[in-house]
Scaffold this motif. Structure first.
Motif, PDB file in Angstrom:
ATOM      1  N   SER B 141      17.260 -12.149  42.505  1.00 36.01           N
ATOM      2  CA  SER B 141      16.813 -11.925  41.051  1.00 36.01           C
ATOM      3  C   SER B 141      17.833 -12.226  40.703  1.00 36.01           C
ATOM      4  O   SER B 141      17.885 -13.031  39.630  1.00 36.01           O
ATOM      5  CB  SER B 141      16.218 -10.599  40.736  1.00 36.01           C
ATOM      6  OG  SER B 141      15.263  -9.630  40.586  1.00 36.01           O
ATOM      7  N   LEU B 142      19.004 -11.883  40.952  1.00 35.03           N
ATOM      8  CA  LEU B 142      20.172 -12.231  39.996  1.00 35.03           C
ATOM      9  C   LEU B 142      20.757 -13.573  40.333  1.00 35.03           C
ATOM     10  O   LEU B 142      21.046 -14.777  39.207  1.00 35.03           O
ATOM     11  CB  LEU B 142      21.346 -11.745  40.288  1.00 35.03           C
ATOM     12  CG  LEU B 142      21.610  -9.836  40.055  1.00 35.03           C
ATOM     13  CD1 LEU B 142      22.639  -9.103  40.649  1.00 35.03           C
ATOM     14  CD2 LEU B 142      21.328  -9.377  38.362  1.00 35.03           C
ATOM     15  N   GLY B 143      20.288 -14.019  41.847  1.00 32.35           N
ATOM     16  CA  GLY B 143      20.831 -15.257  41.980  1.00 32.35           C
ATOM     17  C   GLY B 143      19.838 -16.495  41.955  1.00 32.35           C
ATOM     18  O   GLY B 143      19.999 -17.281  40.937  1.00 32.35           O
ATOM     19  N   VAL B 144      17.758 -16.209  41.217  1.00 30.24           N
ATOM     20  CA  VAL B 144      17.123 -17.017  41.702  1.00 30.24           C
ATOM     21  C   VAL B 144      15.900 -16.999  40.708  1.00 30.24           C
ATOM     22  O   VAL B 144      15.599 -18.151  39.871  1.00 30.24           O
ATOM     23  CB  VAL B 144      16.760 -18.201  42.728  1.00 30.24           C
ATOM     24  CG1 VAL B 144      17.594 -18.306  44.089  1.00 30.24           C
ATOM     25  CG2 VAL B 144      15.499 -16.942  43.446  1.00 30.24           C
ATOM     26  N   ARG B 145      15.940 -15.760  39.641  1.00 34.04           N
ATOM     27  CA  ARG B 145      15.161 -15.717  39.357  1.00 34.04           C
ATOM     28  C   ARG B 145      15.058 -15.782  37.175  1.00 34.04           C
ATOM     29  O   ARG B 145      16.243 -15.798  37.255  1.00 34.04           O
ATOM     30  CB  ARG B 145      14.522 -14.578  39.806  1.00 34.04           C
ATOM     31  CG  ARG B 145      13.583 -13.912  40.444  1.00 34.04           C
ATOM     32  CD  ARG B 145      12.398 -12.753  40.393  1.00 34.04           C
ATOM     33  NE  ARG B 145      12.472 -11.594  41.775  1.00 34.04           N
ATOM     34  CZ  ARG B 145      12.780 -12.103  42.781  1.00 34.04           C
ATOM     35  NH1 ARG B 145      11.745 -12.603  43.085  1.00 34.04           N
ATOM     36  NH2 ARG B 145      13.106 -11.378  43.560  1.00 34.04           N
ATOM     37  N   SER B 146      14.298 -16.195  36.796  1.00 33.46           N
ATOM     38  CA  SER B 146      14.855 -16.409  35.446  1.00 33.46           C
ATOM     39  C   SER B 146      14.386 -14.977  34.884  1.00 33.46           C
ATOM     40  O   SER B 146      14.198 -13.937  35.572  1.00 33.46           O
ATOM     41  CB  SER B 146      13.477 -16.808  34.696  1.00 33.46           C
ATOM     42  OG  SER B 146      12.592 -16.083  34.751  1.00 33.46           O
ATOM     43  N   ALA B 147      15.544 -15.500  33.197  1.00 32.46           N
ATOM     44  CA  ALA B 147      15.366 -13.541  33.043  1.00 32.46           C
ATOM     45  C   ALA B 147      14.101 -13.537  32.229  1.00 32.46           C
ATOM     46  O   ALA B 147      13.876 -12.249  33.002  1.00 32.46           O
ATOM     47  CB  ALA B 147      15.375 -14.566  31.350  1.00 32.46           C
ATOM     48  N   VAL B 148      13.136 -13.686  32.255  1.00 35.07           N
ATOM     49  CA  VAL B 148      12.332 -13.301  31.983  1.00 35.07           C
ATOM     50  C   VAL B 148      11.150 -12.887  33.644  1.00 35.07           C
ATOM     51  O   VAL B 148      10.835 -11.853  33.756  1.00 35.07           O
ATOM     52  CB  VAL B 148      10.536 -14.031  31.929  1.00 35.07           C
ATOM     53  CG1 VAL B 148       9.162 -13.294  31.506  1.00 35.07           C
ATOM     54  CG2 VAL B 148      11.314 -14.119  30.305  1.00 35.07           C
ATOM     55  N   ARG B 150      12.954 -11.739  35.747  1.00 38.16           N
ATOM     56  CA  ARG B 150      14.279 -10.252  36.633  1.00 38.16           C
ATOM     57  C   ARG B 150      13.647  -9.304  35.520  1.00 38.16           C
ATOM     58  O   ARG B 150      12.909  -8.193  36.380  1.00 38.16           O
ATOM     59  CB  ARG B 150      15.188 -10.645  35.735  1.00 38.16           C
ATOM     60  CG  ARG B 150      16.478 -11.110  36.340  1.00 38.16           C
ATOM     61  CD  ARG B 150      17.629 -11.468  36.198  1.00 38.16           C
ATOM     62  NE  ARG B 150      18.406 -13.232  36.043  1.00 38.16           N
ATOM     63  CZ  ARG B 150      19.058 -13.429  35.580  1.00 38.16           C
ATOM     64  NH1 ARG B 150      20.393 -12.492  35.543  1.00 38.16           N
ATOM     65  NH2 ARG B 150      19.386 -14.486  35.990  1.00 38.16           N
ATOM     66  N   VAL B 151      13.133  -9.307  34.800  1.00 41.09           N
ATOM     67  CA  VAL B 151      12.681  -7.911  33.248  1.00 41.09           C
ATOM     68  C   VAL B 151      11.321  -7.726  34.129  1.00 41.09           C
ATOM     69  O   VAL B 151      10.887  -6.275  34.654  1.00 41.09           O
ATOM     70  CB  VAL B 151      12.659  -8.573  32.179  1.00 41.09           C
ATOM     71  CG1 VAL B 151      11.735  -7.008  31.517  1.00 41.09           C
ATOM     72  CG2 VAL B 151      13.547  -8.482  31.510  1.00 41.09           C
ATOM     73  N   ALA B 152      10.525  -8.654  34.711  1.00 41.72           N
ATOM     74  CA  ALA B 152       8.975  -8.370  35.223  1.00 41.72           C
ATOM     75  C   ALA B 152       9.176  -7.644  36.766  1.00 41.72           C
ATOM     76  O   ALA B 152       8.601  -7.075  37.635  1.00 41.72           O
ATOM     77  CB  ALA B 152       8.247  -9.722  35.076  1.00 41.72           C
ATOM     78  N   HIS B 153      10.147  -7.979  37.782  1.00 45.46           N
ATOM     79  CA  HIS B 153      10.277  -7.864  38.991  1.00 45.46           C
ATOM     80  C   HIS B 153      10.725  -6.587  38.645  1.00 45.46           C
ATOM     81  O   HIS B 153      10.497  -5.372  39.782  1.00 45.46           O
ATOM     82  CB  HIS B 153      11.005  -9.358  39.504  1.00 45.46           C
ATOM     83  CG  HIS B 153      11.756  -8.452  40.946  1.00 45.46           C
ATOM     84  ND1 HIS B 153      12.174  -7.511  41.619  1.00 45.46           N
ATOM     85  CD2 HIS B 153      10.757  -9.052  41.989  1.00 45.46           C
ATOM     86  CE1 HIS B 153      11.766  -7.696  42.711  1.00 45.46           C
ATOM     87  NE2 HIS B 153      11.325  -8.559  43.184  1.00 45.46           N
ATOM     88  N   LEU B 154      11.852  -5.637  37.923  1.00 41.41           N
ATOM     89  CA  LEU B 154      12.677  -4.492  37.683  1.00 41.41           C
ATOM     90  C   LEU B 154      11.420  -3.837  37.401  1.00 41.41           C
ATOM     91  O   LEU B 154      11.949  -2.532  38.036  1.00 41.41           O
ATOM     92  CB  LEU B 154      13.475  -4.775  36.395  1.00 41.41           C
ATOM     93  CG  LEU B 154      14.016  -3.192  35.725  1.00 41.41           C
ATOM     94  CD1 LEU B 154      15.102  -2.980  36.918  1.00 41.41           C
ATOM     95  CD2 LEU B 154      14.637  -3.438  34.603  1.00 41.41           C
ATOM     96  N   PHE B 155      10.346  -4.310  36.312  1.00 42.72           N
ATOM     97  CA  PHE B 155       9.099  -2.819  35.944  1.00 42.72           C
ATOM     98  C   PHE B 155       8.507  -3.087  37.266  1.00 42.72           C
ATOM     99  O   PHE B 155       8.096  -1.923  37.230  1.00 42.72           O
ATOM    100  CB  PHE B 155       8.367  -3.885  35.125  1.00 42.72           C
ATOM    101  CG  PHE B 155       9.613  -3.909  33.728  1.00 42.72           C
ATOM    102  CD1 PHE B 155      10.484  -2.570  33.305  1.00 42.72           C
ATOM    103  CD2 PHE B 155       8.468  -3.998  32.546  1.00 42.72           C
ATOM    104  CE1 PHE B 155      10.808  -2.890  32.282  1.00 42.72           C
ATOM    105  CE2 PHE B 155       8.821  -4.798  31.002  1.00 42.72           C
ATOM    106  CZ  PHE B 155      10.514  -3.846  30.694  1.00 42.72           C
ATOM    107  N   ASN B 184      22.333  -4.960  31.401  1.00 36.27           N
ATOM    108  CA  ASN B 184      23.921  -4.900  32.698  1.00 36.27           C
ATOM    109  C   ASN B 184      22.579  -4.751  33.597  1.00 36.27           C
ATOM    110  O   ASN B 184      24.268  -4.867  34.713  1.00 36.27           O
ATOM    111  CB  ASN B 184      24.088  -3.670  32.349  1.00 36.27           C
ATOM    112  CG  ASN B 184      24.824  -3.029  30.589  1.00 36.27           C
ATOM    113  OD1 ASN B 184      25.652  -4.139  30.431  1.00 36.27           O
ATOM    114  ND2 ASN B 184      25.704  -1.979  30.407  1.00 36.27           N
ATOM    115  N   ALA B 185      21.261  -4.353  33.899  1.00 35.62           N
ATOM    116  CA  ALA B 185      21.426  -4.304  35.213  1.00 35.62           C
ATOM    117  C   ALA B 185      21.048  -5.403  35.598  1.00 35.62           C
ATOM    118  O   ALA B 185      20.906  -5.637  36.698  1.00 35.62           O
ATOM    119  CB  ALA B 185      20.486  -2.935  35.061  1.00 35.62           C
ATOM    120  N   THR B 186      20.490  -6.059  34.863  1.00 41.02           N
ATOM    121  CA  THR B 186      19.126  -7.728  35.016  1.00 41.02           C
ATOM    122  C   THR B 186      20.504  -8.288  35.065  1.00 41.02           C
ATOM    123  O   THR B 186      19.872  -9.992  35.271  1.00 41.02           O
ATOM    124  CB  THR B 186      18.419  -7.919  33.750  1.00 41.02           C
ATOM    125  OG1 THR B 186      19.149  -8.028  33.011  1.00 41.02           O
ATOM    126  CG2 THR B 186      17.250  -6.441  34.911  1.00 41.02           C
TER     127      THR B 186
END
Lengths: 240, 240
Positions: B141-148, B150-155, B184-186
């Motif tokens: 997530s942190l390496g290659v996913r975009s902001a949106v 990352r949040v979607a993945h977290l959810f 802070n988590a993303t």
DNA sequence: CGGCTAGTTGACCAGCTTCAAGTATTGTGG
DNA sequence: CCACAATACTTGAAGCTGGTCAACTAGCCG
């Protein structure tokens, strides 16, 4: 030479000659691979753990749209997964970044070795702890460190890890992977890795030519990278 | 109620009533904390593992210049570290994100329980495997996913993790932490988390009001996030 | 009511990406 | 051993994602 694994584990526990024989006997026969070949791919059912003997490998994951992330760099002496367990299905892939020599190790054999010797158990858990701490620190890098800091941090970590297995002399060691690999491992583009390397060279803290890295000022580099070697638990710093 | 830990572990192995009694007996007495209080801080010598009973916590790391990264979110039933081992020195901190109930568990006691029951051993290793897979996926997530993304993945991840302990009903669950915590988590700023949440709401895939998340279209959200639940190893998918 | 924290919005800016082209370096077949 | 292709590295210019700074709103609690 097979056993940079032992050399590394000695940092985690005081292994006896018997312990070392037992561990050596657990390791299968060496196999070879060219770079860019895979040992396991996502979806495989792995049959055993993999121990890197010579060359560099990585755990990586490809997203459906082609983006690739290198989750972890694996160096000689590294076990690719925690020792206790094999997943029924690989959730990421394991591939060679250079010409590679590796061997398989049955998870059950390693667990049995841990039952037999508290020192082996201690050493294997230490190794698992350090691997997990490296994953933590990687998240920190990817989350809050800048591009130059990330590359500098990677170099610091490689310095300590390679030093454990005697692959550093005089602040100098080989980095046998491409800038694109570094990019995939740091969440950057190859172009920006290149520019960050130039910025790092410009500080005078390192030289990097023909894949040989020289760290001229380790503590300077550590400061720049916000690197704290504590997470590598270098002195058998473990208790249960 | 103490044992969302058991509820989670049942996803990893078929525990008997004896197994569950043994595990329950391993867990110390419940303790309470307010949000923003720490259980361990970097540098501590921890005395035992921590089990989250109620509320959310996190493992986090502060850099000397004040940047903070949340390395992992910890939910009820989560063990904060791999079960086998305690580091001599914490290389990160463990803190409460909400009012928290937790208990301590001696690593040696857990290891002993694993010796006694192969099913417990299996379940604990499964838990360690899943934690480590979550760390891997976080790096992706942190390496290659975009902001949106990352949040979607977290959810998506929270959905599956909370579902394991029965904290999801009808695609709805509480997220009792602040947008700053999510940031802070993303590896994002709070401002950008806010904007990404708005973008996510605008897709119609979710609603989020008063810290209640409703996922209207889970598979749509998974596609957006490039989320593949395989890494959560949801069916006791383990062998040795 | 006042002070604090959380969430929201706007304007501007910077770090990194993208695209494109060019130069080394390495490997390979004739 | 050379010619050529392929891969790795380097550089430049332009653009976008997400960061920064600042202000304002909303809820909460003493």
């Amino acid at each position: 030479m097979t056993n940079l694994f032992l050399k590394k584990l000695r940092h985690g526990a005081d292994l006896t000659a018997d312990d070392e024989r037992l561990l050596t006997a657990s390791v299968g026969t060496a196999q070879r691979l060219n770079s860019h070949q895979d040992i396991n791919v996502e979806g495989d059912r792995p049959l055993a753990l993999t121990l890197i003997i010579d060359g560099w490998a990585c755990r990586y994951r490809d997203l459906p749209d082609g983006r690739r992330m290198i989750i972890a760099l694996l160096l000689p002496g590294d076990l690719c997964e925690p020792f206790g367990v094999l997943p029924r299905r690989m959730d990421h892939s394991l591939g060679a970044l250079t010409r590679l020599t590796y061997a398989q190790v049955a998870a059950s054999t390693l667990r049995a070795a841990a039952y037999q010797s508290a020192r082996i158990e201690h050493a294997l858990w230490w190794d698992a702890l350090v691997s997990s701490a490296m994953m933590n620190e990687r998240s920190v890098s990817l989350g809050v460190r800048s591009a130059v800091e990330r590359v500098a941090h990677l170099f610091c970590e490689l310095h300590f890890r390679l030093n454990m297995i005697g692959h550093v002399s005089d602040g100098r060691f080989g980095i046998p992977i491409t800038q694109t690999d570094v990019a995939n491992a740091t969440g950057m583009t190859p172009v920006h890795v290149n520019r960050s390397l130039q910025a790092l060279r410009a500080t005078g803290l390192i030289s990097l030519r023909e894949r040989q890295l020289v760290i001229h000022d380790l503590s300077g580099l550590e400061d720049l990278a916000l690197f704290d070697p504590g997470y590598l638990h270098l002195k058998g710093t473990l208790m249960g």
